[in-house]
Design a protein around this motif. Structure first.
Motif, PDB file in Angstrom:
ATOM      1  N   THR A  56      29.481  34.204  41.163  1.00 56.73           N
ATOM      2  CA  THR A  56      29.293  35.089  40.015  1.00 56.73           C
ATOM      3  C   THR A  56      29.748  36.511  40.344  1.00 56.73           C
ATOM      4  O   THR A  56      30.249  37.217  39.460  1.00 56.73           O
ATOM      5  CB  THR A  56      27.818  35.112  39.578  1.00 56.73           C
ATOM      6  OG1 THR A  56      26.990  35.538  40.685  1.00 56.73           O
ATOM      7  CG2 THR A  56      27.365  33.727  39.131  1.00 56.73           C
ATOM      8  N   ALA A  57      29.567  36.926  41.595  1.00 57.81           N
ATOM      9  CA  ALA A  57      30.013  38.256  42.011  1.00 57.81           C
ATOM     10  C   ALA A  57      31.540  38.330  42.000  1.00 57.81           C
ATOM     11  O   ALA A  57      32.126  39.334  41.576  1.00 57.81           O
ATOM     12  CB  ALA A  57      29.465  38.588  43.393  1.00 57.81           C
ATOM     13  N   GLN A  58      32.184  37.262  42.468  1.00 58.79           N
ATOM     14  CA  GLN A  58      33.653  37.238  42.479  1.00 58.79           C
ATOM     15  C   GLN A  58      34.190  37.296  41.050  1.00 58.79           C
ATOM     16  O   GLN A  58      35.199  37.957  40.775  1.00 58.79           O
ATOM     17  CB  GLN A  58      34.144  35.973  43.197  1.00 58.79           C
ATOM     18  CG  GLN A  58      33.536  35.755  44.587  1.00 58.79           C
ATOM     19  CD  GLN A  58      33.654  36.977  45.488  1.00 58.79           C
ATOM     20  OE1 GLN A  58      34.721  37.570  45.608  1.00 58.79           O
ATOM     21  NE2 GLN A  58      32.547  37.345  46.123  1.00 58.79           N
ATOM     22  N   LYS A  59      33.528  36.590  40.147  1.00 54.03           N
ATOM     23  CA  LYS A  59      33.951  36.615  38.749  1.00 54.03           C
ATOM     24  C   LYS A  59      33.783  38.019  38.163  1.00 54.03           C
ATOM     25  O   LYS A  59      34.648  38.508  37.418  1.00 54.03           O
ATOM     26  CB  LYS A  59      33.142  35.606  37.932  1.00 54.03           C
ATOM     27  CG  LYS A  59      33.548  35.547  36.470  1.00 54.03           C
ATOM     28  CD  LYS A  59      32.756  34.486  35.717  1.00 54.03           C
ATOM     29  CE  LYS A  59      33.179  34.422  34.252  1.00 54.03           C
ATOM     30  NZ  LYS A  59      32.423  33.381  33.507  1.00 54.03           N
ATOM     31  N   LEU A  60      32.676  38.668  38.524  1.00 52.31           N
ATOM     32  CA  LEU A  60      32.413  40.018  38.034  1.00 52.31           C
ATOM     33  C   LEU A  60      33.484  40.993  38.520  1.00 52.31           C
ATOM     34  O   LEU A  60      33.962  41.844  37.760  1.00 52.31           O
ATOM     35  CB  LEU A  60      31.026  40.462  38.511  1.00 52.31           C
ATOM     36  CG  LEU A  60      30.224  41.364  37.582  1.00 52.31           C
ATOM     37  CD1 LEU A  60      29.889  40.630  36.297  1.00 52.31           C
ATOM     38  CD2 LEU A  60      28.943  41.817  38.255  1.00 52.31           C
ATOM     39  N   LEU A  61      33.866  40.856  39.781  1.00 57.94           N
ATOM     40  CA  LEU A  61      34.895  41.731  40.336  1.00 57.94           C
ATOM     41  C   LEU A  61      36.238  41.494  39.657  1.00 57.94           C
ATOM     42  O   LEU A  61      37.038  42.428  39.491  1.00 57.94           O
ATOM     43  CB  LEU A  61      35.012  41.493  41.845  1.00 57.94           C
ATOM     44  CG  LEU A  61      33.822  41.982  42.682  1.00 57.94           C
ATOM     45  CD1 LEU A  61      33.956  41.554  44.129  1.00 57.94           C
ATOM     46  CD2 LEU A  61      33.706  43.505  42.588  1.00 57.94           C
ATOM     47  N   GLY A  62      36.484  40.243  39.261  1.00 58.81           N
ATOM     48  CA  GLY A  62      37.710  39.945  38.523  1.00 58.81           C
ATOM     49  C   GLY A  62      37.738  40.650  37.177  1.00 58.81           C
ATOM     50  O   GLY A  62      38.784  41.133  36.730  1.00 58.81           O
ATOM     51  N   VAL A  63      36.567  40.698  36.525  1.00 58.57           N
ATOM     52  CA  VAL A  63      36.463  41.404  35.247  1.00 58.57           C
ATOM     53  C   VAL A  63      36.731  42.897  35.441  1.00 58.57           C
ATOM     54  O   VAL A  63      37.452  43.524  34.654  1.00 58.57           O
ATOM     55  CB  VAL A  63      35.064  41.191  34.625  1.00 58.57           C
ATOM     56  CG1 VAL A  63      34.893  42.039  33.371  1.00 58.57           C
ATOM     57  CG2 VAL A  63      34.847  39.719  34.294  1.00 58.57           C
ATOM     58  N   VAL A  64      36.158  43.457  36.513  1.00 52.45           N
ATOM     59  CA  VAL A  64      36.359  44.887  36.799  1.00 52.45           C
ATOM     60  C   VAL A  64      37.832  45.170  37.098  1.00 52.45           C
ATOM     61  O   VAL A  64      38.416  46.128  36.580  1.00 52.45           O
ATOM     62  CB  VAL A  64      35.476  45.326  37.984  1.00 52.45           C
ATOM     63  CG1 VAL A  64      35.800  46.751  38.400  1.00 52.45           C
ATOM     64  CG2 VAL A  64      33.999  45.204  37.622  1.00 52.45           C
ATOM     65  N   ALA A  65      38.433  44.316  37.919  1.00 53.14           N
ATOM     66  CA  ALA A  65      39.838  44.514  38.274  1.00 53.14           C
ATOM     67  C   ALA A  65      40.742  44.397  37.049  1.00 53.14           C
ATOM     68  O   ALA A  65      41.763  45.086  36.942  1.00 53.14           O
ATOM     69  CB  ALA A  65      40.261  43.500  39.332  1.00 53.14           C
ATOM     70  N   GLY A  66      40.358  43.540  36.120  1.00 48.93           N
ATOM     71  CA  GLY A  66      41.143  43.360  34.905  1.00 48.93           C
ATOM     72  C   GLY A  66      40.772  44.322  33.795  1.00 48.93           C
ATOM     73  O   GLY A  66      41.226  44.158  32.655  1.00 48.93           O
ATOM     74  N   LYS A  67      39.930  45.301  34.110  1.00 48.15           N
ATOM     75  CA  LYS A  67      39.492  46.309  33.143  1.00 48.15           C
ATOM     76  C   LYS A  67      38.822  45.667  31.934  1.00 48.15           C
ATOM     77  O   LYS A  67      39.039  46.050  30.786  1.00 48.15           O
ATOM     78  CB  LYS A  67      40.671  47.183  32.694  1.00 48.15           C
ATOM     79  CG  LYS A  67      41.353  47.930  33.831  1.00 48.15           C
ATOM     80  CD  LYS A  67      42.494  48.800  33.334  1.00 48.15           C
ATOM     81  CE  LYS A  67      43.174  49.516  34.485  1.00 48.15           C
ATOM     82  NZ  LYS A  67      44.276  50.396  34.028  1.00 48.15           N
ATOM     83  N   GLY A  68      37.993  44.658  32.202  1.00 45.16           N
ATOM     84  CA  GLY A  68      37.321  43.931  31.136  1.00 45.16           C
ATOM     85  C   GLY A  68      35.976  44.528  30.777  1.00 45.16           C
ATOM     86  O   GLY A  68      35.555  45.567  31.304  1.00 45.16           O
ATOM     87  N   GLU A  69      35.300  43.843  29.888  1.00 46.47           N
ATOM     88  CA  GLU A  69      33.992  44.296  29.412  1.00 46.47           C
ATOM     89  C   GLU A  69      33.246  43.094  28.857  1.00 46.47           C
ATOM     90  O   GLU A  69      33.850  42.164  28.327  1.00 46.47           O
ATOM     91  CB  GLU A  69      34.162  45.348  28.315  1.00 46.47           C
ATOM     92  CG  GLU A  69      32.858  45.842  27.702  1.00 46.47           C
ATOM     93  CD  GLU A  69      33.078  46.867  26.602  1.00 46.47           C
ATOM     94  OE1 GLU A  69      32.106  47.163  25.877  1.00 46.47           O
ATOM     95  OE2 GLU A  69      34.218  47.353  26.448  1.00 46.47           O
ATOM     96  N   GLY A  70      31.919  43.072  28.998  1.00 45.06           N
ATOM     97  CA  GLY A  70      31.143  41.989  28.414  1.00 45.06           C
ATOM     98  C   GLY A  70      29.932  41.611  29.234  1.00 45.06           C
ATOM     99  O   GLY A  70      29.632  42.225  30.271  1.00 45.06           O
TER     100      GLY A  70
END
Length: 468
Positions: free
Chosen positions: A258-272
Motif C-alpha cells: 500500500t505504501a508503494q502504491k501511495l508513492l506511485g500516486v505521489v510520483a504521478g501527481k495524483g490525488e484521492g
C-alpha cells in the motif's frame, strides 16, 4: 436426510422456518452493513479530502511565499548591489536580516560567494577559506550574523545551483551549522553580476520544525491516531509525527504494497483516497493524498500532503451498528421462533397428536382390542378441523355399522337355536350393514325356505311320525 426424515413435523417446520429466517436476516444485515460502510466511506472521503486540501493549501502557500521571497531578494540583490563595492557585504547582511525577520518558516539565510569579497570579516570565512555570509534567527525578530561554516558548502541544493546555475528546492535534511541543528529544506538561486557572471548563490532554509509544529498540532486531529505527513515527489519525508524519519525515503521504511502504491500516486501527481498501512503502528488506514507544486515551473518541484485515519477508528460506528443489528436480529429470531413454536404446538402438533390418539383408539376398537372409541372435539374449521370431522363421521358410521352387524349376528344366533330346537320356520330378520353378511343372511333364509318346503316346518313332528 435420514435424520431429518425422523424428525417430527413440528420440529421440521420450526427448523426450516428458522433456517430461512436466519438466512434472510443475515442477508439483510449484510446489505445494511454494506450500505452503512459505503456511507461512512463517502463521509470519510469528504472529511479527509477537506482536511488534506486545507493543509496542502497552507503548506503550499507558505512554501511559495518562501520561494517568492527568495526570488524577490535575488532581484533586489542583483539590481541594487555592486558586488565589487566595499560595503556590499553590509547591504547583503541587512537584506538577509529583513528576509529572516519577515519570513514565517525561515530561520537561516546565506549568500555563498564564488570569489572572495573586498570586506575582510573573519565571520565570512570558513575553515577551508570559502566566503559565506550567513544569518540565523530563533525568535523571528533578531537575525544575527553567524560564523561561516563549510557545512553550508556541502548542501546538495547549493552544489546543484553552482553546477547548473539554476534555482533549486532541495530535499528535507537534518542540517548542522556551527553547533545549530535543524530540520530544513534548502532553497537556492544563483546571483549574477552586471556582466552576467555567476558570482554567488543565495540560499534560504525552510525550517521543517516550524511546519511540523503547525501541521502536527493535536488540536487539528480529526480521528484518534490519525497521521499527517508531507512528502516530496520522490518519497522523501518532510513532515511526520516520528521526527527520526524526516529526510528518509518512505519506500525504504515501509515495504508494504500500500505504501508503494501511495508513492506511485505521489510520483504521478495524483490525488484521492487509498488504502494504506501506517509505518510504525501498522494500522490499516485510509489515506487521502493531495499533490501540489511549489514555486515556479522552472523549479519543477512537487510535494504531497497525506492525511491518514485508522480503519478501526473511522469504521467504529459501523461496528456499533453491526452489534446492534446482530443483537436485534437475535432477539427478533428468538421471538419469532418462540411464536412459531407456540403456534405449531397449539395449532398443529397438539391437534395432530389428538388425531393420532383418536385413530389409534379407533383401530384398537376395530381389532376388538377395546370396546371404547372417542371422537375428536372440533375447535377450528381449517384443514385439520375438516380432517377431524371426516374421521368423526367415519367413526360414527363404523360404530353404527358394527353395532348393526352385532345385532344381526345375535339375531342369527337366536334363529339358529330355534332351528336346532326343530322350528324350520324361524328366519333371520335383522339386516346387517356388511354387504357380505347381508348376502349370507339371504342364502341362509333361502336354504330354510327350501327345507321347510320339502320336509316341513317342524322337525320334531317329523321325528315323532317316523318314531311311531
Amino acid at each position: 436426510m435420514t435424520f431429518f426424515s425422523n424428525l417430527k413435523i413440528g420440529t421440521k417446520i420450526v427448523g426450516i422456518v428458522s433456517f430461512f429466517l436466519l438466512a434472510g436476516i443475515l442477508a439483510l444485515s449484510i446489505i445494511i452493513s454494506k450500505q452503512v460502510r459505503d456511507e461512512i466511506t463517502t463521509d470519510i472521503n469528504k472529511i479527509l479530502e477537506a482536511n488534506t486540501l486545507r493543509y496542502a493549501n497552507y503548506v503550499q502557500a507558505n512554501l511559495d511565499g518562501t520561494v517568492s521571497s527568495l526570488l524577490t531578494t535575488h532581484e533586489i540583490i542583483e539590481h541594487s548591489i555592486d558586488f565589487s563595492e566595499s560595503d556590499a557585504d553590509k547591504k547583503i547582511g541587512r537584506i538577509l536580516q529583513d528576509v529572516l525577520n519577515n519570513s514565517k518558516w525561515s530561520n537561516f539565510a546565506y549568500v555563498y560567494f564564488t570569489a572572495p569579497l573586498q570586506a575582510n570579516n573573519p565571520l565570512y570565512k570558513t575553515k577551508s577559506g570559502k566566503t559565506i555570509i550567513s544569518y540565523y534567527t530563533e525568535n523571528k525578530t533578531n537575525a544575527t550574523l553567524m560564523q561561516a561554516d563549510d557545512a553550508i558548502a556541502d548542501f546538495p541544493a547549493l552544489k546543484y545551483t553552482l553546477d547548473s546555475k539554476k534555482a533549486r528546492i532541495g530535499k528535507p535534511l537534518q542540517m548542522h551549522v556551527n553547533g545549530k541543528s535543524f530540520l530544513g529544506v534548502n532553497v537556492t538561486t544563483p546571483l549574477f553580476d552586471s556582466q552576467g557572471n555567476m558570482v554567488a548563490v543565495l540560499g534560504n532554509i525552510v525550517d521543517l520544525k516550524m511546519m511540523s509544529d503547525f501541521l502536527l498540532n493535536p488540536q487539528f486531529d480529526i480521528y484518534e491516531r490519525n497521521v499527517r505527513s508531507v512528502l516530496t515527489q520522490d518519497g522523501i519525508i518532510a513532515v511526520h509525527p516520528k521526527s527520526d524519519i524526516i529526510g528518509r525515503n518512505l519506500a525504504e521504511l515501509n515495504p508494504d504494497p500500500t505504501a508503494q502504491k501511495l508513492l506511485g500516486v505521489v510520483a504521478g501527481k495524483g490525488e484521492g483516497l487509498y488504502d494504506y498501512v501506517n509505518y510504525g503502528s501498522n494500522d490499516k488506514s485510509l489515506a487521502y493524498i493531495k499533490t501540489f507544486e511549489i514555486g515556479t515551473q522552472e523549479l519543477n518541484t512537487t510535494w504531497a500532503m497525506a492525511v491518514t485515519a485508522p480503519e478501526n477508528v473511522v469504521y467504529a460506528p459501523l461496528a456499533s451498528v453491526q452489534i446492534i443489528i446482530a443483537l436485534t436480529s437475535l432477539i427478533v429470531i428468538l421471538v419469532i421462533i418462540a411464536a412459531i413454536l407456540f403456534f405449531v404446538k397449539s395449532a398443529l402438533t397438539n391437534r395432530l397428536n389428538i388425531i393420532l390418539r383418536t385413530l389409534q383408539s379407533f383401530f384398537r376398537y376395530l381389532n376388538y382390542e377395546s370396546k371404547e372409541v372417542h371422537t375428536i372435539k372440533i375447535r377450528a374449521q381449517d384443514e385439520l378441523g375438516a380432517m377431524g370431522q371426516i374421521i368423526n363421521d367415519n367413526i360414527s358410521r363404523t360404530q353404527k355399522s358394527l353395532l348393526q352387524d352385532e345385532e344381526a349376528i345375535a339375531q342369527s344366533a337366536q334363529t339358529a337355536k330355534e332351528i336346532e330346537s326343530g322350528n324350520l320356520k324361524a328366519r333371520i330378520i335383522k339386516n346387517p350393514a356388511n354387504p357380505q353378511l347381508v348376502e349370507l343372511k339371504n342364502v341362509l333364509n333361502t336354504m330354510l325356505d327350501v327345507l321347510e318346503h320339502k320336509i316341513g316346518g317342524d322337525t320334531n313332528e317329523i321325528a315323532r311320525v317316523f318314531d311311531s
